[in-house]
Every structure is written in C-alpha cells, then in structure tokens.
Motif scaffolding. Sequence first.
Motif, PDB file in Angstrom:
ATOM      1  N   TYR A 156      -3.014  -9.565   7.985  1.00  0.00           N
ATOM      2  CA  TYR A 156      -4.241 -10.193   7.471  1.00  0.00           C
ATOM      3  C   TYR A 156      -4.565  -9.649   6.081  1.00  0.00           C
ATOM      4  O   TYR A 156      -4.852 -10.391   5.148  1.00  0.00           O
ATOM      5  CB  TYR A 156      -5.382  -9.901   8.451  1.00  0.00           C
ATOM      6  N   CYS A 157      -4.511  -8.320   5.937  1.00  0.00           N
ATOM      7  CA  CYS A 157      -4.853  -7.697   4.644  1.00  0.00           C
ATOM      8  C   CYS A 157      -3.903  -8.168   3.552  1.00  0.00           C
ATOM      9  O   CYS A 157      -4.342  -8.511   2.448  1.00  0.00           O
ATOM     10  CB  CYS A 157      -4.805  -6.171   4.757  1.00  0.00           C
ATOM     11  N   VAL A 158      -2.624  -8.208   3.879  1.00  0.00           N
ATOM     12  CA  VAL A 158      -1.645  -8.613   2.862  1.00  0.00           C
ATOM     13  C   VAL A 158      -1.899 -10.078   2.468  1.00  0.00           C
ATOM     14  O   VAL A 158      -1.892 -10.428   1.290  1.00  0.00           O
ATOM     15  CB  VAL A 158      -0.200  -8.385   3.380  1.00  0.00           C
ATOM     16  N   ARG A 159      -2.166 -10.916   3.471  1.00  0.00           N
ATOM     17  CA  ARG A 159      -2.455 -12.328   3.174  1.00  0.00           C
ATOM     18  C   ARG A 159      -3.675 -12.473   2.278  1.00  0.00           C
ATOM     19  O   ARG A 159      -3.739 -13.327   1.414  1.00  0.00           O
ATOM     20  CB  ARG A 159      -2.738 -13.084   4.484  1.00  0.00           C
ATOM     21  N   MET A 160      -4.678 -11.613   2.465  1.00  0.00           N
ATOM     22  CA  MET A 160      -5.918 -11.686   1.678  1.00  0.00           C
ATOM     23  C   MET A 160      -5.775 -11.002   0.316  1.00  0.00           C
ATOM     24  O   MET A 160      -6.729 -10.940  -0.447  1.00  0.00           O
ATOM     25  CB  MET A 160      -7.066 -10.998   2.425  1.00  0.00           C
ATOM     26  N   GLY A 161      -4.612 -10.423   0.041  1.00  0.00           N
ATOM     27  CA  GLY A 161      -4.417  -9.725  -1.228  1.00  0.00           C
ATOM     28  C   GLY A 161      -5.128  -8.385  -1.270  1.00  0.00           C
ATOM     29  O   GLY A 161      -5.668  -7.971  -2.302  1.00  0.00           O
ATOM     30  N   LEU A 162      -5.146  -7.692  -0.128  1.00  0.00           N
ATOM     31  CA  LEU A 162      -5.785  -6.372  -0.059  1.00  0.00           C
ATOM     32  C   LEU A 162      -4.708  -5.303   0.106  1.00  0.00           C
ATOM     33  O   LEU A 162      -3.949  -5.316   1.077  1.00  0.00           O
ATOM     34  CB  LEU A 162      -6.765  -6.320   1.105  1.00  0.00           C
ATOM     35  N   ALA A 163      -4.664  -4.391  -0.851  1.00  0.00           N
ATOM     36  CA  ALA A 163      -3.603  -3.379  -0.865  1.00  0.00           C
ATOM     37  C   ALA A 163      -4.088  -2.086  -0.243  1.00  0.00           C
ATOM     38  O   ALA A 163      -5.273  -1.744  -0.316  1.00  0.00           O
ATOM     39  CB  ALA A 163      -3.160  -3.134  -2.309  1.00  0.00           C
ATOM     40  N   GLY A 164      -3.139  -1.336   0.369  1.00  0.00           N
ATOM     41  CA  GLY A 164      -3.467  -0.007   0.904  1.00  0.00           C
ATOM     42  C   GLY A 164      -2.836   0.283   2.246  1.00  0.00           C
ATOM     43  O   GLY A 164      -2.681   1.438   2.626  1.00  0.00           O
ATOM     44  N   VAL A 165      -2.468  -0.778   3.006  1.00  0.00           N
ATOM     45  CA  VAL A 165      -1.869  -0.539   4.330  1.00  0.00           C
ATOM     46  C   VAL A 165      -0.513  -1.242   4.495  1.00  0.00           C
ATOM     47  O   VAL A 165       0.083  -1.164   5.561  1.00  0.00           O
ATOM     48  CB  VAL A 165      -2.822  -0.971   5.486  1.00  0.00           C
ATOM     49  N   GLU A 166      -0.028  -1.901   3.429  1.00  0.00           N
ATOM     50  CA  GLU A 166       1.198  -2.712   3.556  1.00  0.00           C
ATOM     51  C   GLU A 166       2.420  -1.906   4.002  1.00  0.00           C
ATOM     52  O   GLU A 166       3.279  -2.413   4.721  1.00  0.00           O
ATOM     53  CB  GLU A 166       1.488  -3.471   2.242  1.00  0.00           C
ATOM     54  N   GLN A 200      -4.275   9.220  15.813  1.00  0.00           N
ATOM     55  CA  GLN A 200      -3.170  10.087  15.391  1.00  0.00           C
ATOM     56  C   GLN A 200      -2.843   9.927  13.912  1.00  0.00           C
ATOM     57  O   GLN A 200      -1.803  10.373  13.455  1.00  0.00           O
ATOM     58  CB  GLN A 200      -1.969   9.884  16.297  1.00  0.00           C
ATOM     59  N   ASN A 201      -3.736   9.299  13.145  1.00  0.00           N
ATOM     60  CA  ASN A 201      -3.526   9.163  11.701  1.00  0.00           C
ATOM     61  C   ASN A 201      -2.114   8.669  11.408  1.00  0.00           C
ATOM     62  O   ASN A 201      -1.269   9.402  10.880  1.00  0.00           O
ATOM     63  CB  ASN A 201      -3.803  10.508  11.004  1.00  0.00           C
ATOM     64  N   ILE A 202      -1.867   7.398  11.772  1.00  0.00           N
ATOM     65  CA  ILE A 202      -0.512   6.858  11.627  1.00  0.00           C
ATOM     66  C   ILE A 202      -0.065   6.897  10.167  1.00  0.00           C
ATOM     67  O   ILE A 202      -0.879   6.790   9.245  1.00  0.00           O
ATOM     68  CB  ILE A 202      -0.398   5.407  12.169  1.00  0.00           C
ATOM     69  N   GLY A 203       1.227   7.020   9.998  1.00  0.00           N
ATOM     70  CA  GLY A 203       1.770   7.067   8.646  1.00  0.00           C
ATOM     71  C   GLY A 203       3.209   6.620   8.634  1.00  0.00           C
ATOM     72  O   GLY A 203       3.914   6.710   9.645  1.00  0.00           O
ATOM     73  N   ALA A 204       3.643   6.066   7.502  1.00  0.00           N
ATOM     74  CA  ALA A 204       5.047   5.675   7.334  1.00  0.00           C
ATOM     75  C   ALA A 204       5.259   5.212   5.897  1.00  0.00           C
ATOM     76  O   ALA A 204       4.323   4.703   5.265  1.00  0.00           O
ATOM     77  CB  ALA A 204       5.408   4.532   8.289  1.00  0.00           C
ATOM     78  N   TYR A 205       6.479   5.385   5.421  1.00  0.00           N
ATOM     79  CA  TYR A 205       6.904   4.839   4.127  1.00  0.00           C
ATOM     80  C   TYR A 205       5.920   5.123   2.989  1.00  0.00           C
ATOM     81  O   TYR A 205       5.602   4.271   2.168  1.00  0.00           O
ATOM     82  CB  TYR A 205       7.238   3.336   4.266  1.00  0.00           C
ATOM     83  N   GLY A 206       5.376   6.356   3.008  1.00  0.00           N
ATOM     84  CA  GLY A 206       4.558   6.802   1.874  1.00  0.00           C
ATOM     85  C   GLY A 206       3.078   6.487   1.988  1.00  0.00           C
ATOM     86  O   GLY A 206       2.321   6.747   1.049  1.00  0.00           O
ATOM     87  N   GLN A 207       2.637   5.907   3.100  1.00  0.00           N
ATOM     88  CA  GLN A 207       1.191   5.685   3.280  1.00  0.00           C
ATOM     89  C   GLN A 207       0.741   6.334   4.593  1.00  0.00           C
ATOM     90  O   GLN A 207       1.524   6.477   5.528  1.00  0.00           O
ATOM     91  CB  GLN A 207       0.858   4.185   3.329  1.00  0.00           C
ATOM     92  N   GLU A 208      -0.546   6.675   4.634  1.00  0.00           N
ATOM     93  CA  GLU A 208      -1.166   7.219   5.846  1.00  0.00           C
ATOM     94  C   GLU A 208      -2.493   6.499   6.005  1.00  0.00           C
ATOM     95  O   GLU A 208      -3.184   6.272   5.002  1.00  0.00           O
ATOM     96  CB  GLU A 208      -1.429   8.717   5.648  1.00  0.00           C
ATOM     97  N   VAL A 209      -2.846   6.182   7.238  1.00  0.00           N
ATOM     98  CA  VAL A 209      -4.074   5.394   7.413  1.00  0.00           C
ATOM     99  C   VAL A 209      -5.294   6.161   6.876  1.00  0.00           C
ATOM    100  O   VAL A 209      -6.245   5.554   6.371  1.00  0.00           O
ATOM    101  CB  VAL A 209      -4.238   4.959   8.900  1.00  0.00           C
ATOM    102  N   HIS A 249      -0.421  -5.920  -6.300  1.00  0.00           N
ATOM    103  CA  HIS A 249       0.642  -4.919  -6.308  1.00  0.00           C
ATOM    104  C   HIS A 249       0.109  -3.567  -5.852  1.00  0.00           C
ATOM    105  O   HIS A 249      -1.074  -3.294  -5.968  1.00  0.00           O
ATOM    106  CB  HIS A 249       1.220  -4.763  -7.720  1.00  0.00           C
ATOM    107  N   ASN A 250       1.023  -2.726  -5.372  1.00  0.00           N
ATOM    108  CA  ASN A 250       0.638  -1.339  -5.072  1.00  0.00           C
ATOM    109  C   ASN A 250       1.837  -0.434  -5.335  1.00  0.00           C
ATOM    110  O   ASN A 250       2.982  -0.908  -5.450  1.00  0.00           O
ATOM    111  CB  ASN A 250       0.151  -1.212  -3.621  1.00  0.00           C
ATOM    112  N   THR A 251       1.560   0.868  -5.379  1.00  0.00           N
ATOM    113  CA  THR A 251       2.612   1.818  -5.732  1.00  0.00           C
ATOM    114  C   THR A 251       3.555   2.064  -4.559  1.00  0.00           C
ATOM    115  O   THR A 251       3.114   2.213  -3.415  1.00  0.00           O
ATOM    116  CB  THR A 251       1.960   3.162  -6.134  1.00  0.00           C
ATOM    117  N   VAL A 252       4.842   2.117  -4.859  1.00  0.00           N
ATOM    118  CA  VAL A 252       5.848   2.438  -3.844  1.00  0.00           C
ATOM    119  C   VAL A 252       6.025   3.956  -3.848  1.00  0.00           C
ATOM    120  O   VAL A 252       6.362   4.544  -4.868  1.00  0.00           O
ATOM    121  CB  VAL A 252       7.190   1.737  -4.184  1.00  0.00           C
ATOM    122  N   ASN A 253       5.768   4.577  -2.679  1.00  0.00           N
ATOM    123  CA  ASN A 253       5.693   6.046  -2.643  1.00  0.00           C
ATOM    124  C   ASN A 253       6.823   6.731  -1.905  1.00  0.00           C
ATOM    125  O   ASN A 253       6.734   7.917  -1.640  1.00  0.00           O
ATOM    126  CB  ASN A 253       4.375   6.463  -1.960  1.00  0.00           C
TER     127      ASN A 253
END
Length: 398
Positions: free
Chosen positions: A108-118, A133-142, A212-216
Amino acid sequence: MALSETPRFSDITTIAVGGRIARFVEPTTRAAFLEAVIMADTTGKPLCVIGGGSNMLVSDDDFDGVVIRDARREISVLDEVTPVEEGADPSVTISATAGVHWDDFVAYCVRMGLAGVEALSGIPGTVGASVVQNIGAYGQEVASTVSSVEVWDREERTVKTLKSDELQFSYRDSLLKRSMYTNGAHSAPSRYFPSPRYIVLEVTFTLKHATHNTVNMTQLARALNVTVGQDFEIGEIRRAVLDIRAGKGMVEDEHRYMNHWMKDTVVSSEIYDTMSLEDEDRNRYSCGSFFMNPILSQEVADTLPQDAPRFDAELPDGSKGIKTSAAWLIDHAGFKPGYKIDESSRAGLSTKHTLSLTNRGDARAVDIIELARVIRDGVRQTYGVTLVPEPVFIGVEL
Ligand SMILES: Cc1cc2nc3c(=O)[nH]c(=O)nc-3n(C[C@H](O)[C@H](O)[C@H](O)COP(=O)(O)OP(=O)(O)OC[C@H]3O[C@@H](n4cnc5c(N)ncnc54)[C@H](O)[C@@H]3O)c2cc1C
C-alpha cells in the motif's frame, strides 16, 4: 468452543507446527479486541495474541489458553498524500491496525508513493508484531519509521500511546518483546508470556512522500546495479527485495492460505507473484531466521577466525560490541544447507542457506528443537558462542 472447532497452531504458524488451541477468537472491532484480551486475562489462562504466526514455535501439546487474532485490517492515511512542493516537509503520517498483513501494508505504501518500508517487503506477519521484534531486512528497520504505538497495557488495564523513544527499540528487540520475559529474550517468562504486557492495537508510522529512497545494503545494491548510498525508485526496490527473498525461500508458502484458518488474513499481497502453486517449497515452512546474529564483546569477537563477518554494534548495556553472522557460524561449524540429523528427519536446515530451520513435512516441535539443539551445541563447541533463538517458544525449550 470445542477443541474440534478451533485450529491447531500448526494451521496458523508458518512452520506448521503446534498443538490444538482450546479457545480461538478473531475480533473484528477495536472494542471486541479489547474485550477479548480483558476476558482472557480475567480467566487467568495463558493468552497468546497471534499475528501471522511467523515468529513462534509451539509445542505439539494442546494449548489450554486463549489465542486472539486481530481481524481488523484497516490502513488510514492521516495526512493528505499529494505531491509536495519543492522545499515542503515530505512527511506523511499513516496508521494501521495490528491485524494488517505486513506485506499488504508495504504494498500500500509503495503504491501511494510513501518511502521508508519498501526494503521490508515480503516479511511475513502483521503490523502488530512488526514492532514487537523490530523487524528489519535489507538495510531498513521498522523502528526508524514508527512514530507511536497504541497499546492495551495489561498491567494498568488502560489504553496508552507509546512514543517511538519509549519503545526502546534495538536489534530484533523492543520494550514490548522484553515485557514477555523477566530478563531479556528467552530468559524466564514474565506473567504475560507468551504475549507482551502491551498488546498492540494500532501502529502510526511517519513515512516520506518520495518516489525514490536510499539503498542501504550491499546485496540489494548489487541486485539493482547501484552502489550503497545511491537512491532508487521504491517500487523497484520492493520488486528486487521480493525476488531476492523468493530466491532464498524467505517468503511464506502460498499453500498456507488455502487452509480454512488462514483464508482472508491477507488482502492483496504481491508476494504470491513469486510463488508457484504446483511447486510447494518446504524451505518456506520456517520461522525465518531461527537464530539471531550474536552481538559479542570485542574480546570474544577477537577469538573468531579472521574471515568471520564483523559489524559495529551495541551491546545490551550500551557499550560497543561486534555483531557477527549466525549463518556464517552455523555453516563454518559444519552445518551446511539442507543439513538433517539423519536422512529420515522431518526437520532440516533450508536447502538454500543455513539461517532457517524448516519443516520438511509432518515435523513436530520436538523435531525442530532437536535440530536446533544440535546446531546450537555444535556452534558453541566450535566457536564458544551460544546462539540465541529469534522465535518465541511456547511450551518448548532449547
Ligand atoms: C520466511 C520468513 C522470513 C522472515 N524474514 C524476516 C526478516 O527478514 N526480518 C525480520 O525481522 N523477521 C523476519 N521473519 C520473522 C517474522 O516474520 C517477524 O518476526 C514478524 O514480525 C512476526 O509477525 P507475526 O504477525 O507472524 O507474529 P507472530 O508469530 O504471530 O507473533 C510473534 C510474537 O508477537 C506477539 N504479537 C503478535 N501480535 C501482537 C499484537 N497485536 N500485540 C502484541 N503482541 C503481538 C505474539 O504474541 C508473539 O509473542 C521471517 C519469518 C519467516 C517465516
């Protein structure tokens, strides 16, 4: 409710293990959710608030308690999501009820153009558990996008709003998760176990209106053909993450949604594009990463071989530590992808990597625990490091 009218934990957990549930409730309103929790606490029976069942390993014995699964799946955008003018604040506040399937929320967020959880695309489970449990993966954490969490405090019997800085987020940990134990993950259970003292009702996120967002993370950057730190289109980041995850069997198996007890718990997730119904993948019957990446003191880290991965991290007391890779330790202690205790074992490591312990078909909790013990002990003998499991253990011990 009679036992036959309730699911088994094996019906509603991703590793497909666990016994019959005495009482199962699926509230569809906030009032009904609160009432179910209060009622359960009044009976004094164990209370398990379950989301997607993707971070728990439950005993094969009957569970003589109440399992509540929030059936509310509402996402509300609290600010207007319109393209922002140059220089204006791009922040957007968005809330989701605990029962929203996590990947539905990301889509939903990606469709709406909202960055931060992609980059958190494809993680199984729900919005409610994402902050436990503060999920995280591929350079992002909730944790980096959560602004507040509305909870029911079972101790003070009141609704509270906990701000991000009160939630004490750290690596796969939070105030909520810690409230299940007396002294940190997998220590003696607190009286709220197997759920937290704070039951999540709704999570509010602050995202950024941006294409767009930063690839971490290196692996993701490689897949997108960019360097770490560069920006990329968020829809493309999501697609790349889903592809990488599918390649590792680190998404759920679609078959579980054909089960009567799982139908309708997901709305529109695109993770199923990556699956094939004919081709059931037993690597997907897991709790995700079974062991957490250990954070060691410098002294212990110095005893590891030169080529063991090392990243700067913080120890629980706030001092400097070194994080290493559980997958590396397991692999180098001699447990290769696909490892089983013996050929006929019903539990084995994923055939694609060493992070997941998987149900190869009809496994029971004891089979998973037996495998986990062999691996934990093998790593301890080889490297002197005791791996700590990530999932919540209900009625089983390592
Ligand atoms: C294939 C696979 C891949 C995974 N990949 C990742 C990954 O990349 N990164 C990562 O961080 N994790 C990953 N995980 C772990 C898991 O998906 C996450 O921990 C997820 O957040 C668990 O959500 P859930 O809804 O399934 O929680 P559940 O397993 O249902 O519950 C876990 C705990 O949270 C509590 N809980 C659930 N809902 C609430 C609520 N509303 N209020 C309070 N407590 C609640 C439960 O009581 C329980 O103690 C993976 C798991 C699998 C199976």
